[in-house]
Scaffold this active site. Structure first.
Site, PDB file in Angstrom:
ATOM      1  NE  ARG A 236      -3.820   0.681   1.963  1.00  0.00           N
ATOM      2  CZ  ARG A 236      -5.036   0.791   2.511  1.00  0.00           C
ATOM      3  NH1 ARG A 236      -5.220   1.503   3.596  1.00  0.00           N
ATOM      4  NH2 ARG A 236      -6.068   0.184   1.959  1.00  0.00           N
TER       5      ARG A 236
ATOM      6  CG  HIS B  42      -8.458   0.250  -2.747  1.00  0.00           C
ATOM      7  ND1 HIS B  42      -7.703  -0.859  -2.456  1.00  0.00           N
ATOM      8  CD2 HIS B  42      -9.050   0.610  -1.578  1.00  0.00           C
ATOM      9  CE1 HIS B  42      -7.830  -1.151  -1.175  1.00  0.00           C
ATOM     10  NE2 HIS B  42      -8.636  -0.281  -0.616  1.00  0.00           N
TER      11      HIS B  42
ATOM     12  CD  GLN C 170     -13.003  -1.777  -0.414  1.00  0.00           C
ATOM     13  OE1 GLN C 170     -12.201  -1.742   0.507  1.00  0.00           O
ATOM     14  NE2 GLN C 170     -14.227  -2.270  -0.253  1.00  0.00           N
TER      15      GLN C 170
ATOM     16  CG  ASP D 118     -13.436   6.742  -0.938  1.00  0.00           C
ATOM     17  OD1 ASP D 118     -13.374   6.608   0.299  1.00  0.00           O
ATOM     18  OD2 ASP D 118     -12.430   6.647  -1.688  1.00  0.00           O
TER      19      ASP D 118
ATOM     20  CB  CYS E   3     -14.015   1.560   0.150  1.00  0.00           C
ATOM     21  SG  CYS E   3     -13.533   3.292   0.257  1.00  0.00           S
TER      22      CYS E   3
ATOM     23  NE  ARG F 202     -10.149  -5.138   0.471  1.00  0.00           N
ATOM     24  CZ  ARG F 202      -9.425  -4.133   0.969  1.00  0.00           C
ATOM     25  NH1 ARG F 202     -10.024  -3.100   1.512  1.00  0.00           N
ATOM     26  NH2 ARG F 202      -8.098  -4.128   0.885  1.00  0.00           N
TER      27      ARG F 202
HETATM   28  N1  NVA Z   1      -9.896   6.983  -1.261  1.00  0.00           N
HETATM   29  C1  NVA Z   1      -9.522   6.488   0.037  1.00  0.00           C
HETATM   30  C2  NVA Z   1      -9.775   5.027   0.128  1.00  0.00           C
HETATM   31  C3  NVA Z   1      -9.438   4.420   1.469  1.00  0.00           C
HETATM   32  C4  NVA Z   1      -9.679   2.938   1.511  1.00  0.00           C
HETATM   33  C5  NVA Z   1      -8.062   6.822   0.295  1.00  0.00           C
HETATM   34  O1  NVA Z   1      -7.241   6.626  -0.605  1.00  0.00           O
HETATM   35  O2  NVA Z   1      -7.748   7.282   1.395  1.00  0.00           O
HETATM   36  N1   CP Z   2     -11.142   0.038   2.570  1.00  0.00           N
HETATM   37  C1   CP Z   2      -9.862  -0.059   2.983  1.00  0.00           C
HETATM   38  O1   CP Z   2      -8.946  -0.332   2.218  1.00  0.00           O
HETATM   39  O2   CP Z   2      -9.715   0.129   4.318  1.00  0.00           O
HETATM   40  P1   CP Z   2      -8.336   0.311   5.093  1.00  0.00           P
HETATM   41  O3   CP Z   2      -7.786   1.652   4.712  1.00  0.00           O
HETATM   42  O4   CP Z   2      -8.717   0.228   6.547  1.00  0.00           O
HETATM   43  O5   CP Z   2      -7.415  -0.793   4.706  1.00  0.00           O
END
Ligand code: NVA
Ligand code: CP
Length: 328
Positions: free
Chosen positions: A126, A153, A156, A248, A288, A316
């Site tokens: 990540r 992502h 997800q 989101d 998400c 997930r």
């Molecule tokens: N768009 C959000 C998704 C988190 C799972 C982010 O990147 O923070």
């Molecule tokens: N939806 C998601 O990826 O959650 P986290 O940021 O908690 O991993």
């Protein structure tokens, strides 16, 4: 961009069917790298793994395998679902925080990828820039999984489509409307829709539209499935006839300093009762997570009877197990 880790292929005694052979040794960086039938195969695997898990049956596909989990951003779902999924499949997860790696002190990604490949059987990462996962995957000789970048992502979105299929009994012919920022989630949902035959409408404030090159890729991918992609600044128009309403956060990880300006720009893009009057009566609400109640979504909607956010979070686990079983 497709990288097949040749070293990983056909190393065991197992007989792979043609679809399994296509997926073994692949990276999982973006949904666009996979065909509709490959994604459907992973969803089917997830369905089996979920059923087996609920029946107390074990699948030990990752027995003896060690998977590194690199996190440059915070996570609840991704970290826990990957760790648990690897353990359930008989493997061992190794949590690697960027701050504890030499990567955090400037060691090149290329060296990191080559070194980790000498120890591990797979890597989930990540991070911020999408190029980081591409660079890591290019240098690693083991499969690399994208656990979220600023651009995409995919784990997800694939889990979300699994959830939609469970709830609605099908994917083809449905309409998913995403309201909010044209961000990583929007991009991966657009691509999942294009590949799996779900019509997608995206409504963002002006200036926050999805990346134009991703929209083009999705439109090209949708030719095969006949799915449509609508991008608009009008949320009321976008929710007309929608089966699924998705949103989101307005400011993603790494955009914290834009929180205030985004709150202003996104004011009329909240998913609330008023907006949902225009959706189908049996719409399902998805997010998400993590969510900000009172910002992108009203509390009575996200906590209401048509919200399926925790099923999404659960899936997930099952979908990522299917991804790992398929490629590692
Ligand atoms: N768009 C959000 C998704 C988190 C799972 C982010 O990147 O923070
Ligand atoms: N939806 C998601 O990826 O959650 P986290 O940021 O908690 O991993």
């Amino acid at each position: 961009m497709i990288h097949v880790k040749v070293q990983q292929q056909n190393t065991g005694n197992e007989q792979l069917n043609p679809m399994q052979a296509q997926l073994k040794g692949r990276d999982f960086l973006a949904l666009n790298d996979f065909s509709s039938s490959q994604l459907q195969h992973i969803l089917h695997e997830a369905e089996i793994l979920k059923k087996q898990h609920k029946n107390g049956q074990q699948d030990r596909s990752l027995e003896g395998k060690i998977i590194g989990l690199i996190f440059e951003k915070a996570s609840t779902r991704t970290r826990v679902s990957f760790e648990v999924g690897i353990l359930q499949l008989g493997g061992k997860p190794l949590f690697l925080s960027k701050n504890d790696l030499q990567l955090g002190r400037g060691e090149p990604l290329s060296d990191t990828g080559k070194v980790l490949s000498r120890y591990l059987d797979g890597i989930m990462i990540r991070t911020y820039a999408h190029d980081t996962v591409i660079e890591l995957a290019r240098n690693a000789t083991i499969p690399v999984i994208n656990g979220l970048t600023d651009l995409a992502h995919p784990c997800q979105a694939l889990a979300d489509f699994h959830t939609i299929k469970e709830k609605k009994g099908k994917l083809k012919g449905l309409k998913l409307t995403y309201i909010g920022d044209g961000n990583n989630m929007a991009h991966s949902l657009m691509m999942a829709g294009a590949k799996l035959g779900v019509d997608i409408a995206i409504a963002t404030p002006p200036g926050y539209e999805p990346d134009a090159s991703i929209s083009k890729l999705c439109k090209n991918a949708a030719v095969e499935t006949g799915a449509t992609l609508q991008i608009t600044n009008n949320p009321v128009q976008a929710v007309q006839g929608a089966d699924i309403i998705y949103t989101d956060v307005w400011a993603s990880m790494g955009q914290e300093q834009e929180q205030q300006s985004r709150e202003t720009a996104f004011q009329s893009y909240q998913v609330n009762r008023e907006l949902l009057k225009h959706a189908k009566n049996d719409y399902l609400f998805m997010h998400c997570l993590p969510a900000h109640r009172g910002e992108e979504v009203a509390a009575d909607i996200i906590d209401g009877p048509q919200s399926i956010i925790f099923d999404q979070a659960e899936n997930r686990l099952h979908v990522q197990k299917a991804i790992m079983k398929s490629i590692i």
